[in-house]
Design an enzyme around this catalytic site. Structure first.
Site, PDB file in Angstrom:
ATOM      1  N   ASP A  38      -0.481  -3.911   6.786  1.00  0.00           N
ATOM      2  CA  ASP A  38      -1.265  -3.212   7.807  1.00  0.00           C
ATOM      3  C   ASP A  38      -2.752  -3.545   7.739  1.00  0.00           C
ATOM      4  OD1 ASP A  38       1.204  -2.161   8.264  1.00  0.00           O
ATOM      5  OD2 ASP A  38       0.666  -0.083   7.893  1.00  0.00           O
ATOM      6  N   HIS A  76       4.145  -4.323  11.253  1.00  0.00           N
ATOM      7  CA  HIS A  76       4.623  -3.519  12.383  1.00  0.00           C
ATOM      8  C   HIS A  76       4.732  -4.334  13.660  1.00  0.00           C
ATOM      9  CE1 HIS A  76       4.315   0.547  10.582  1.00  0.00           C
ATOM     10  NE2 HIS A  76       3.313   0.029   9.893  1.00  0.00           N
ATOM     11  N   HIS A  92       1.382   4.002   1.886  1.00  0.00           N
ATOM     12  CA  HIS A  92       1.906   4.799   2.989  1.00  0.00           C
ATOM     13  C   HIS A  92       3.434   4.888   2.919  1.00  0.00           C
ATOM     14  CE1 HIS A  92      -1.941   4.355   5.636  1.00  0.00           C
ATOM     15  NE2 HIS A  92      -2.026   5.340   4.775  1.00  0.00           N
ATOM     16  N   ASP A 126       5.814   4.773   4.981  1.00  0.00           N
ATOM     17  CA  ASP A 126       6.628   3.816   5.732  1.00  0.00           C
ATOM     18  C   ASP A 126       6.586   2.412   5.136  1.00  0.00           C
ATOM     19  OD1 ASP A 126       3.947   3.533   6.554  1.00  0.00           O
ATOM     20  OD2 ASP A 126       4.502   2.778   8.527  1.00  0.00           O
ATOM     21  N   HIS A 127       6.028   2.299   3.941  1.00  0.00           N
ATOM     22  CA  HIS A 127       6.079   1.032   3.211  1.00  0.00           C
ATOM     23  C   HIS A 127       6.699   1.180   1.825  1.00  0.00           C
ATOM     24  CE1 HIS A 127       3.696  -1.455   6.058  1.00  0.00           C
ATOM     25  NE2 HIS A 127       3.342  -0.249   6.459  1.00  0.00           N
ATOM     26  N   HIS A 141       0.842  -1.200   0.000  1.00  0.00           N
ATOM     27  CA  HIS A 141       0.000   0.000   0.000  1.00  0.00           C
ATOM     28  C   HIS A 141       0.874   1.245   0.000  1.00  0.00           C
ATOM     29  CE1 HIS A 141       0.761  -0.519   4.301  1.00  0.00           C
ATOM     30  NE2 HIS A 141       0.208   0.644   4.589  1.00  0.00           N
ATOM     31  N   HIS A 167      -7.697  -0.469   5.904  1.00  0.00           N
ATOM     32  CA  HIS A 167      -6.667   0.460   6.380  1.00  0.00           C
ATOM     33  C   HIS A 167      -6.483   1.558   5.345  1.00  0.00           C
ATOM     34  CE1 HIS A 167      -3.009   1.844   8.314  1.00  0.00           C
ATOM     35  NE2 HIS A 167      -2.286   1.567   7.237  1.00  0.00           N
TER      36      HIS A 167
END
Length: 255
Positions: free
Chosen positions: A133, A171, A58, A60-61, A56, A114
């Site tokens: 996530d 995470h 975001h 942080d990915h 996805h 999410h």
């Protein structure tokens, strides 16, 4: 032959994964929170990188994507519905698409909730699902873009997988998720036993991810909206699974 899977901690509490197909030597990475730890892990094993799979959009990915592509020339695959907000894709994926890391084949799942357009990668032959996530250890991702019924549909996809499936999520949130889960089912013996194991692992600095789907089905409140004890616990004894999930998620958001 099953994939060889290595967990790579990134950033403060993210996980990425290196997948190596033993038969062909092909290597993939699932998500790129940052490039440095992944490059270090690949080089320590003398590996290149053929493919980057993105779950996805975001940051942080995906923030390590450009550096990994520049260094290794790997292809980048991600969700078609997310393509407008992902790094440039070599292949845009939809639910039901077949994917392969060498001789190891998997399926793409739409696990929206999410985010809308979040995908997961299920390699049934390796008993592995990379859920990022969506489904997490003792939890699920906050609903930034989707809603409760959408995410309950996603949870049902995981419920339909074999108990032997290992869940590789995004995470290290398990300890905080566990503390919330105990407010829903404080007398769940499986949950209490898992809480002890989680606390012990974290005290030793050990990860609690990945986790088994059997364990998630027994202890993760977001996979248990169909269970009568959970319906009763949130005051919705006759509620639909989607209604119960939505109430559990609301409580987690306010926990």
């Amino acid at each position: 032959m099953a994939l060889d899977i290595q967990t790579v901690p990134c950033l403060e509490d993210n996980y990425a994964y290196i997948l190596r197909d033993a038969e062909t030597g092909k290597v993939a990475v699932v998500d790129a929170p940052e490039a440095g730890p992944l490059i270090e892990a690949l080089e320590a094993r003398g590996l290149g990188l053929d493919l980057l799979l993105i779950t996805h959009h975001h940051p942080d990915h995906i923030d390590g994507t450009a550096e990994l592509r520049a260094k290794y020339g790997c292809e980048v695959w991600g969700g078609k519905a997310d393509a407008h907000r992902l790094p440039p894709l070599d292949r845009a994926l939809e639910e039901g698409d077949d994917i392969a890391v060498g001789a190891s084949t998997g399926k793409v799942l739409d696990v929206s909730g999410h985010t809308v357009g979040h995908i997961a990668f299920h390699f049934a032959g390796s008993d592995a699902v990379f859920s990022a996530d969506s489904l997490m250890a003792m939890g699920c991702g906050r609903l930034f873009e989707g809603d409760g019924p959408m995410m309950q549909t996603t949870m049902e996809k995981f419920l339909n997988m074999p108990d032997s499936t290992i869940v590789y999520s995004g995470h290290e949130y398990t300890q905080s998720n566990m503390k919330f889960a105990l407010t829903i089912e404080s007398q769940n013996a499986d949950m209490l036993a898992r809480a002890t194991r989680i606390d012990s692992a974290r005290e030793r600095g050990q990860p609690t991810v990945p986790s088994s789907l059997a364990e998630e089905k027994a202890t993760n409140p977001f996979l248990r909206a169909h269970v009568q004890s959970v319906k009763d616990a949130v005051g919705l004894p006759d509620g639909s699974d989607a209604e119960v999930f939505t109430e559990v998620r609301r409580r987690k958001d306010n926990f």
